[in-house]
Scaffold this motif. Structure first.
Motif, PDB file in Angstrom:
ATOM      1  N   PRO A   1       0.827  -1.210   0.000  1.00  0.00           N
ATOM      2  CA  PRO A   1       0.000   0.000   0.000  1.00  0.00           C
ATOM      3  C   PRO A   1       0.863   1.262   0.000  1.00  0.00           C
ATOM      4  CG  PRO A   1      -0.678  -1.535   1.726  1.00  0.00           C
ATOM      5  CD  PRO A   1       0.623  -2.041   1.176  1.00  0.00           C
ATOM      6  N   GLY A   2       0.244   2.382  -0.290  1.00  0.00           N
ATOM      7  CA  GLY A   2       0.955   3.654  -0.260  1.00  0.00           C
ATOM      8  C   GLY A   2       1.159   4.150   1.158  1.00  0.00           C
ATOM      9  N   TRP A   3       1.996   5.183   1.276  1.00  0.00           N
ATOM     10  CA  TRP A   3       2.227   5.803   2.572  1.00  0.00           C
ATOM     11  C   TRP A   3       2.706   7.220   2.359  1.00  0.00           C
ATOM     12  CZ3 TRP A   3       5.851   2.420   0.567  1.00  0.00           C
ATOM     13  CH2 TRP A   3       7.198   2.793   0.596  1.00  0.00           C
ATOM     14  N   ALA A   4       2.806   7.944   3.452  1.00  0.00           N
ATOM     15  CA  ALA A   4       3.299   9.322   3.412  1.00  0.00           C
ATOM     16  C   ALA A   4       4.084   9.597   4.686  1.00  0.00           C
ATOM     17  CB  ALA A   4       2.144  10.307   3.274  1.00  0.00           C
TER      18      ALA A   4
ATOM     19  N   ARG B   1      -2.973  -7.281   9.376  1.00  0.00           N
ATOM     20  CA  ARG B   1      -1.568  -7.226   9.756  1.00  0.00           C
ATOM     21  C   ARG B   1      -0.620  -6.736   8.660  1.00  0.00           C
ATOM     22  NH1 ARG B   1      -1.460  -9.240  14.637  1.00  0.00           N
ATOM     23  NH2 ARG B   1      -2.875 -10.869  15.245  1.00  0.00           N
ATOM     24  N   THR B   2      -1.066  -6.605   7.435  1.00  0.00           N
ATOM     25  CA  THR B   2      -0.120  -6.249   6.373  1.00  0.00           C
ATOM     26  C   THR B   2      -0.354  -4.864   5.775  1.00  0.00           C
ATOM     27  OG1 THR B   2      -1.462  -7.339   4.695  1.00  0.00           O
ATOM     28  CG2 THR B   2       0.282  -8.649   5.745  1.00  0.00           C
ATOM     29  N   THR B   3      -1.417  -4.167   6.162  1.00  0.00           N
ATOM     30  CA  THR B   3      -1.661  -2.851   5.570  1.00  0.00           C
ATOM     31  C   THR B   3      -0.745  -1.773   6.152  1.00  0.00           C
ATOM     32  OG1 THR B   3      -3.442  -2.398   7.126  1.00  0.00           O
ATOM     33  CG2 THR B   3      -4.063  -3.322   4.978  1.00  0.00           C
ATOM     34  N   GLN B   4      -0.195  -2.019   7.344  1.00  0.00           N
ATOM     35  CA  GLN B   4       0.711  -1.071   7.980  1.00  0.00           C
ATOM     36  C   GLN B   4       1.919  -1.841   8.526  1.00  0.00           C
ATOM     37  OE1 GLN B   4      -1.428   1.962  10.535  1.00  0.00           O
ATOM     38  NE2 GLN B   4      -3.041   0.415  10.329  1.00  0.00           N
ATOM     39  N   PRO B   5       3.114  -1.338   8.288  1.00  0.00           N
ATOM     40  CA  PRO B   5       4.273  -2.003   8.882  1.00  0.00           C
ATOM     41  C   PRO B   5       4.315  -1.765  10.388  1.00  0.00           C
ATOM     42  CG  PRO B   5       4.964   0.032   7.868  1.00  0.00           C
ATOM     43  CD  PRO B   5       3.497  -0.138   7.544  1.00  0.00           C
ATOM     44  N   TRP B   6       5.028  -2.603  11.065  1.00  0.00           N
ATOM     45  CA  TRP B   6       5.221  -2.447  12.507  1.00  0.00           C
ATOM     46  C   TRP B   6       6.609  -1.849  12.699  1.00  0.00           C
ATOM     47  CZ3 TRP B   6       2.921  -7.157  15.547  1.00  0.00           C
ATOM     48  CH2 TRP B   6       1.647  -7.443  15.055  1.00  0.00           C
TER      49      TRP B   6
ATOM     50  N   ALA C   1      14.167  -7.221  11.564  1.00  0.00           N
ATOM     51  CA  ALA C   1      14.417  -8.647  11.798  1.00  0.00           C
ATOM     52  C   ALA C   1      13.343  -9.286  12.674  1.00  0.00           C
ATOM     53  CB  ALA C   1      15.786  -8.837  12.444  1.00  0.00           C
ATOM     54  N   HIS C   2      12.589  -8.504  13.436  1.00  0.00           N
ATOM     55  CA  HIS C   2      11.540  -9.034  14.312  1.00  0.00           C
ATOM     56  C   HIS C   2      10.139  -8.790  13.769  1.00  0.00           C
ATOM     57  CE1 HIS C   2      14.741  -8.349  17.573  1.00  0.00           C
ATOM     58  NE2 HIS C   2      14.791  -9.602  17.182  1.00  0.00           N
ATOM     59  N   HIS C   3      10.065  -8.226  12.581  1.00  0.00           N
ATOM     60  CA  HIS C   3       8.780  -7.904  11.964  1.00  0.00           C
ATOM     61  C   HIS C   3       8.132  -9.169  11.426  1.00  0.00           C
ATOM     62  CE1 HIS C   3       5.914  -6.048   9.201  1.00  0.00           C
ATOM     63  NE2 HIS C   3       6.118  -4.904   9.828  1.00  0.00           N
ATOM     64  N   PRO C   4       6.807  -9.330  11.613  1.00  0.00           N
ATOM     65  CA  PRO C   4       6.141 -10.490  11.009  1.00  0.00           C
ATOM     66  C   PRO C   4       6.242 -10.434   9.479  1.00  0.00           C
ATOM     67  CG  PRO C   4       4.565  -9.102  12.228  1.00  0.00           C
ATOM     68  CD  PRO C   4       5.908  -8.456  12.338  1.00  0.00           C
ATOM     69  N   PRO C   5       6.167 -11.567   8.808  1.00  0.00           N
ATOM     70  CA  PRO C   5       6.241 -11.568   7.342  1.00  0.00           C
ATOM     71  C   PRO C   5       5.180 -10.616   6.739  1.00  0.00           C
ATOM     72  CG  PRO C   5       6.282 -13.801   8.188  1.00  0.00           C
ATOM     73  CD  PRO C   5       5.984 -12.895   9.355  1.00  0.00           C
ATOM     74  N   SER C   6       5.633  -9.792   5.805  1.00  0.00           N
ATOM     75  CA  SER C   6       4.734  -8.834   5.167  1.00  0.00           C
ATOM     76  C   SER C   6       5.441  -8.184   3.980  1.00  0.00           C
ATOM     77  CB  SER C   6       4.304  -7.758   6.161  1.00  0.00           C
ATOM     78  OG  SER C   6       5.264  -6.747   6.263  1.00  0.00           O
ATOM     79  N   PRO C   7       4.674  -7.449   3.160  1.00  0.00           N
ATOM     80  CA  PRO C   7       5.310  -6.752   2.036  1.00  0.00           C
ATOM     81  C   PRO C   7       6.185  -5.560   2.460  1.00  0.00           C
ATOM     82  CG  PRO C   7       2.960  -6.250   2.132  1.00  0.00           C
ATOM     83  CD  PRO C   7       3.229  -7.303   3.166  1.00  0.00           C
ATOM     84  N   TRP C   8       6.198  -5.236   3.748  1.00  0.00           N
ATOM     85  CA  TRP C   8       6.938  -4.067   4.216  1.00  0.00           C
ATOM     86  C   TRP C   8       8.400  -4.344   4.478  1.00  0.00           C
ATOM     87  CZ3 TRP C   8       4.685   0.279   3.387  1.00  0.00           C
ATOM     88  CH2 TRP C   8       3.289   0.321   3.334  1.00  0.00           C
ATOM     89  N   LEU C   9       8.771  -5.586   4.611  1.00  0.00           N
ATOM     90  CA  LEU C   9      10.175  -5.882   4.912  1.00  0.00           C
ATOM     91  C   LEU C   9      11.059  -5.388   3.779  1.00  0.00           C
ATOM     92  CD1 LEU C   9       9.722  -9.390   6.481  1.00  0.00           C
ATOM     93  CD2 LEU C   9      10.317  -7.274   7.644  1.00  0.00           C
ATOM     94  N   PRO C  10      12.240  -4.840   4.128  1.00  0.00           N
ATOM     95  CA  PRO C  10      13.140  -4.319   3.082  1.00  0.00           C
ATOM     96  C   PRO C  10      13.414  -5.367   2.017  1.00  0.00           C
ATOM     97  CG  PRO C  10      13.940  -3.724   5.237  1.00  0.00           C
ATOM     98  CD  PRO C  10      12.789  -4.676   5.452  1.00  0.00           C
ATOM     99  N   ARG C  11      13.431  -4.882   0.786  1.00  0.00           N
ATOM    100  CA  ARG C  11      13.618  -5.805  -0.354  1.00  0.00           C
ATOM    101  C   ARG C  11      15.056  -5.917  -0.728  1.00  0.00           C
ATOM    102  NH1 ARG C  11       8.260  -4.237  -3.769  1.00  0.00           N
ATOM    103  NH2 ARG C  11       6.966  -4.189  -1.964  1.00  0.00           N
TER     104      ARG C  11
END
Length: 178
Positions: free
Chosen positions: A50-53, A157-162, A168-178
């Motif tokens: 998703p987008g962010w600002a 759980r995946t629309t916003q990163p934690w 390294a402790h973040h749950p699996p999601s599209p937000w993890l650095p690529r």
């Protein structure tokens, strides 16, 4: 020069010797900060993310934490961050752990400190402007339509990163650095 003591490390307060090589983004950011006190960067959604600002300049101009919001329409997010920017400029900016009523779509929002390991992948414009992070950054975390926050059992759980967690402790999601 920024308020409240010694200059910060940003490109407005410190001469890094590269002003003649600044890109259009950074020059436009400097104009916005000089005129309004901060700038809001919109990152459009792409593929599975998703987008962010996020803001740049609240720390420079008001010694208030920079702010970030994820997962909503970026133009709605820009409006919310500008409202919070005006509150920060007036000395009523959000604090880490604070819960503010009716901040997003009539729902409460919670503010969480961002772990500095997220700065480069998610806020490259702020890193470019401030040059020597870390600086304070807060994520505005908002609930879904069922009023569940991402950490709630029924929350999305995946629309916003934690970002308050190290990557390294973040749950699996599209937000993890690529």
């Amino acid at each position: 020069m920024s308020p409240g003591g010694p200059p910060c490390n940003c490109v407005l307060c410190h001469d890094y010797g590269d002003r003649h090589r600044m890109d259009t983004f950074l020059l436009r950011t400097i104009v916005h900060i000089s005129e309004y006190g901060w700038s809001v960067v919109l990152v459009q959604p792409e593929r599975d993310r998703p987008g962010w600002a996020y803001t740049i300049g609240l720390w420079h101009s008001h010694r208030a934490p920079e702010l970030a919001m994820f997962g909503a329409d970026v133009y709605e997010t820009e409006e919310i961050l500008n409202t919070l920017g005006r509150a920060s400029a007036a000395g009523a900016g959000p604090l880490d752990g604070e819960r503010r009523p009716e901040t997003v779509r009539g729902h409460d929002a919670v503010f969480r400190s961002v772990d500095a390991r997220w700065y480069r992948p998610l806020f490259p414009g702020a890193v470019s402007f401030h040059r020597r992070p870390p600086l304070p950054f807060l994520q505005l975390v908002w609930p879904d339509d069922a009023n569940a926050f991402p950490w709630d059992p029924d929350g999305k759980r995946t629309t916003q990163p934690w970002t308050w967690l190290p990557p390294a402790h973040h749950p699996p999601s599209p937000w993890l650095p690529r």
